[in-house]
Design a protein around this motif. Structure first.
Motif, short mmCIF file in Angstrom:
data_model
loop_
_atom_site.label_atom_id
_atom_site.label_comp_id
_atom_site.label_asym_id
_atom_site.label_seq_id
_atom_site.Cartn_x
_atom_site.Cartn_y
_atom_site.Cartn_z
N PHE A 7 79.19 41.29 31.05
CA PHE A 7 78.01 40.64 30.47
C PHE A 7 77.46 41.49 29.35
O PHE A 7 77.47 42.72 29.42
CB PHE A 7 76.90 40.49 31.53
CG PHE A 7 77.18 39.52 32.61
CD1 PHE A 7 76.82 38.19 32.48
CD2 PHE A 7 77.79 39.93 33.78
CE1 PHE A 7 77.07 37.28 33.49
CE2 PHE A 7 78.04 39.03 34.80
CZ PHE A 7 77.68 37.71 34.66
N CYS A 8 76.95 40.85 28.32
CA CYS A 8 76.21 41.50 27.25
C CYS A 8 74.78 41.72 27.75
O CYS A 8 74.20 40.84 28.38
CB CYS A 8 76.21 40.59 26.03
SG CYS A 8 75.04 41.07 24.74
N VAL A 9 74.21 42.89 27.46
CA VAL A 9 72.85 43.16 27.94
C VAL A 9 71.83 42.18 27.37
O VAL A 9 70.86 41.83 28.05
CB VAL A 9 72.42 44.62 27.67
CG1 VAL A 9 73.21 45.59 28.49
CG2 VAL A 9 72.47 44.97 26.21
N LYS A 10 72.04 41.71 26.14
CA LYS A 10 71.11 40.74 25.57
C LYS A 10 71.21 39.41 26.31
O LYS A 10 70.20 38.73 26.50
CB LYS A 10 71.37 40.55 24.08
CG LYS A 10 70.95 41.75 23.27
CD LYS A 10 71.14 41.52 21.79
CE LYS A 10 70.70 42.75 21.02
NZ LYS A 10 70.87 42.59 19.59
N ASN A 11 72.41 39.03 26.74
CA ASN A 11 72.58 37.80 27.48
C ASN A 11 71.99 37.94 28.89
O ASN A 11 71.42 36.99 29.42
CB ASN A 11 74.06 37.41 27.55
CG ASN A 11 74.25 35.93 27.73
OD1 ASN A 11 74.38 35.47 28.85
ND2 ASN A 11 74.27 35.19 26.63
N LEU A 12 72.09 39.13 29.45
CA LEU A 12 71.46 39.37 30.75
C LEU A 12 69.95 39.19 30.63
O LEU A 12 69.34 38.54 31.49
CB LEU A 12 71.78 40.78 31.24
CG LEU A 12 73.20 41.04 31.70
CD1 LEU A 12 73.42 42.52 31.96
CD2 LEU A 12 73.54 40.22 32.93
N ALA A 13 69.37 39.72 29.57
CA ALA A 13 67.93 39.60 29.37
C ALA A 13 67.52 38.15 29.13
O ALA A 13 66.40 37.75 29.47
CB ALA A 13 67.49 40.47 28.19
N LYS A 14 68.44 37.38 28.58
CA LYS A 14 68.16 35.96 28.31
C LYS A 14 68.14 35.12 29.59
O LYS A 14 67.59 34.03 29.62
CB LYS A 14 69.22 35.43 27.34
CG LYS A 14 69.01 34.01 26.89
CD LYS A 14 69.85 33.71 25.68
CE LYS A 14 71.15 33.06 26.05
NZ LYS A 14 71.90 32.62 24.87
N GLY A 15 68.77 35.63 30.67
CA GLY A 15 68.73 34.88 31.92
C GLY A 15 69.99 34.96 32.77
O GLY A 15 69.98 34.52 33.92
N SER A 16 71.06 35.53 32.24
CA SER A 16 72.28 35.59 33.04
C SER A 16 72.26 36.72 34.07
O SER A 16 73.18 36.85 34.87
CB SER A 16 73.53 35.68 32.15
OG SER A 16 73.50 36.83 31.34
N GLU A 17 71.19 37.52 34.08
CA GLU A 17 71.04 38.57 35.10
C GLU A 17 71.10 37.96 36.51
O GLU A 17 71.64 38.56 37.44
CB GLU A 17 69.73 39.33 34.90
CG GLU A 17 69.43 40.35 35.99
CD GLU A 17 70.43 41.50 36.07
OE1 GLU A 17 70.54 42.09 37.16
OE2 GLU A 17 71.08 41.81 35.07
N LYS A 18 70.55 36.78 36.66
CA LYS A 18 70.58 36.08 37.94
C LYS A 18 72.04 35.89 38.41
O LYS A 18 72.35 36.06 39.59
CB LYS A 18 69.89 34.72 37.78
CG LYS A 18 69.97 33.80 38.94
CD LYS A 18 69.29 32.46 38.61
CE LYS A 18 69.53 31.45 39.69
NZ LYS A 18 68.94 30.15 39.37
N VAL A 19 72.90 35.57 37.48
CA VAL A 19 74.32 35.36 37.79
C VAL A 19 74.97 36.70 38.16
O VAL A 19 75.72 36.80 39.13
CB VAL A 19 75.06 34.71 36.61
CG1 VAL A 19 76.53 34.56 36.88
CG2 VAL A 19 74.42 33.37 36.27
N ARG A 20 74.68 37.74 37.38
CA ARG A 20 75.24 39.06 37.65
C ARG A 20 74.86 39.53 39.05
O ARG A 20 75.70 40.06 39.78
CB ARG A 20 74.75 40.07 36.60
CG ARG A 20 75.48 41.42 36.70
CD ARG A 20 74.90 42.42 35.71
NE ARG A 20 73.66 42.98 36.18
CZ ARG A 20 73.55 44.00 37.05
NH1 ARG A 20 74.64 44.57 37.53
NH2 ARG A 20 72.38 44.43 37.43
N GLN A 21 73.62 39.30 39.42
CA GLN A 21 73.16 39.72 40.76
C GLN A 21 73.96 39.03 41.87
O GLN A 21 74.23 39.63 42.91
CB GLN A 21 71.66 39.44 40.92
CG GLN A 21 70.78 40.35 40.11
CD GLN A 21 70.93 41.80 40.52
OE1 GLN A 21 71.04 42.14 41.68
NE2 GLN A 21 70.94 42.68 39.52
#
Length: 80
Positions: A7-21
């Motif tokens: 994941f790109c950190v900017k994409n994580l900040a945009k909302g994909s962090e939920k998916v990473r978790q």
């Protein structure tokens, strides 16, 4: 087979962090985050994860998780 998901950190900040978790809970997935995944064009417009080198995109975090699981099940594991 181990699946690498980035994941790109900017994409994580945009909302994909939920998916990473969700994905880091699965021992078959090697989940990483990078400053950039070199898919800026789609990363700025979609939720994106790079699965074994292939960008998987979606309109929402929930759809991204579904798309990742579908890709892994149909493209990676069916090919074995």
């Amino acid at each position: 087979m181990r699946v690498n998901i980035a994941f790109c950190v900017k994409n994580l900040a945009k909302g994909s962090e939920k998916v990473r978790q969700q994905l880091i809970k699965d021992p078959d997935y090697n989940v990483a985050e990078y400053g950039c995944t070199s898919f800026c064009g789609i990363c700025s417009n979609f939720y994106v994860a790079i699965v074994n080198g292939k960008p998987i995109k979606a309109e929402s975090p929930d759809e991204l998780l579904d798309n990742i699981n579908d890709y892994v099940d149909t493209e990676l594991f069916d090919g074995m």
